[in-house]
Design a protein around this motif. Sequence first.
Motif, PDB file in Angstrom:
ATOM      1  N   ILE A 171       3.124   8.289  -0.431  1.00  0.00           N
ATOM      2  CA  ILE A 171       2.592   9.305  -1.339  1.00  0.00           C
ATOM      3  C   ILE A 171       2.145  10.537  -0.563  1.00  0.00           C
ATOM      4  CG2 ILE A 171       0.678   9.830  -2.903  1.00  0.00           C
ATOM      5  CD1 ILE A 171       0.915   6.986  -3.978  1.00  0.00           C
ATOM      6  N   VAL A 172       1.477  10.305   0.577  1.00  0.00           N
ATOM      7  CA  VAL A 172       1.049  11.436   1.409  1.00  0.00           C
ATOM      8  C   VAL A 172       2.256  12.223   1.910  1.00  0.00           C
ATOM      9  CG1 VAL A 172      -0.033  12.066   3.591  1.00  0.00           C
ATOM     10  CG2 VAL A 172      -1.157  10.435   2.072  1.00  0.00           C
ATOM     11  N   PHE A 215      -7.284   4.729   8.538  1.00  0.00           N
ATOM     12  CA  PHE A 215      -6.131   5.015   7.697  1.00  0.00           C
ATOM     13  C   PHE A 215      -4.902   4.569   8.492  1.00  0.00           C
ATOM     14  CE2 PHE A 215      -2.713   7.441   5.805  1.00  0.00           C
ATOM     15  CZ  PHE A 215      -3.007   7.381   4.446  1.00  0.00           C
ATOM     16  N   ASP A 238       0.859  -1.182   0.000  1.00  0.00           N
ATOM     17  CA  ASP A 238       0.000   0.000   0.000  1.00  0.00           C
ATOM     18  C   ASP A 238       0.897   1.235   0.000  1.00  0.00           C
ATOM     19  OD1 ASP A 238      -1.787   2.060   0.449  1.00  0.00           O
ATOM     20  OD2 ASP A 238      -3.030   0.888   1.827  1.00  0.00           O
ATOM     21  N   TYR A 239       0.768   2.069  -1.024  1.00  0.00           N
ATOM     22  CA  TYR A 239       1.668   3.215  -1.214  1.00  0.00           C
ATOM     23  C   TYR A 239       1.086   4.521  -0.681  1.00  0.00           C
ATOM     24  CZ  TYR A 239       4.254   0.125  -4.364  1.00  0.00           C
ATOM     25  OH  TYR A 239       4.986  -0.909  -4.890  1.00  0.00           O
ATOM     26  N   ARG A 240      -0.010   4.465   0.044  1.00  0.00           N
ATOM     27  CA  ARG A 240      -0.658   5.706   0.463  1.00  0.00           C
ATOM     28  C   ARG A 240       0.210   6.540   1.400  1.00  0.00           C
ATOM     29  NH1 ARG A 240      -6.443   4.111   2.680  1.00  0.00           N
ATOM     30  NH2 ARG A 240      -5.201   2.419   3.598  1.00  0.00           N
ATOM     31  N   ASN A 254      -1.679  -3.447   2.760  1.00  0.00           N
ATOM     32  CA  ASN A 254      -3.124  -3.288   2.806  1.00  0.00           C
ATOM     33  C   ASN A 254      -3.602  -3.447   4.247  1.00  0.00           C
ATOM     34  OD1 ASN A 254      -6.002  -4.281   2.802  1.00  0.00           O
ATOM     35  ND2 ASN A 254      -5.781  -3.906   0.623  1.00  0.00           N
TER      36      ASN A 254
END
Length: 211
Positions: A83-84, A165, A78-80, A190
Amino acid sequence: MASALLSIARFLPSQKADSEQTGCFGNLRSSFHGKLLCNPSPMRTQISRIQVGSRIAVVASVLGRRAQKKETVIPDPDYRIPIVLLGVAGGLAYTDNFVPAVPVGLLGLLLLFQTTRVRFVFDGQALEVKVGEQLEESGENVFVGGKNRWKYSTFVNWELWWPNFPILVYFKETQTKPEGQIHFFPVIFNGKQLYDVMVERAGPSKTSAPK
């Protein structure tokens, strides 16, 4: 004549003797062609049934153990988070806040790199951290030493912050040291898959749960 008949009778096997010696000729019958028909004794039939039943029970036990064997689960990357972080660093740099932008950007790049290579591997007995597409061993833990593999049976507690999150996953285990060792990892996997497999393998968390 009587003497001859007695002599012949001595050499002819009696039906009772055959039955006692072989246990198979309980009911002897001669067919037209002189073939003997054999009926198995009840005792031997019962023993055969017990043996077959035992074999079936053993096979069923082996198949049951194989069916209960848990499959290996590897949550998807999961790259969130990276990236954030990179987005925040870009915003800080855009507003000329370069001092905080640099460490935030470096952290984002590090997590982006780690997301491409680090994997949590949940097998039937333990959680192990592996790297690369070939799932190679990650070596010793750089902070506390020892192999990056921990049995579920040694987990004292674990948490997932924050479930909607997820940012961090925490767990405490007694395998590294008896008084307990705490581990923190960024959730670069994930979050839902991670939570589900942790509940299944390590038991419910005390406080965290996805909504």
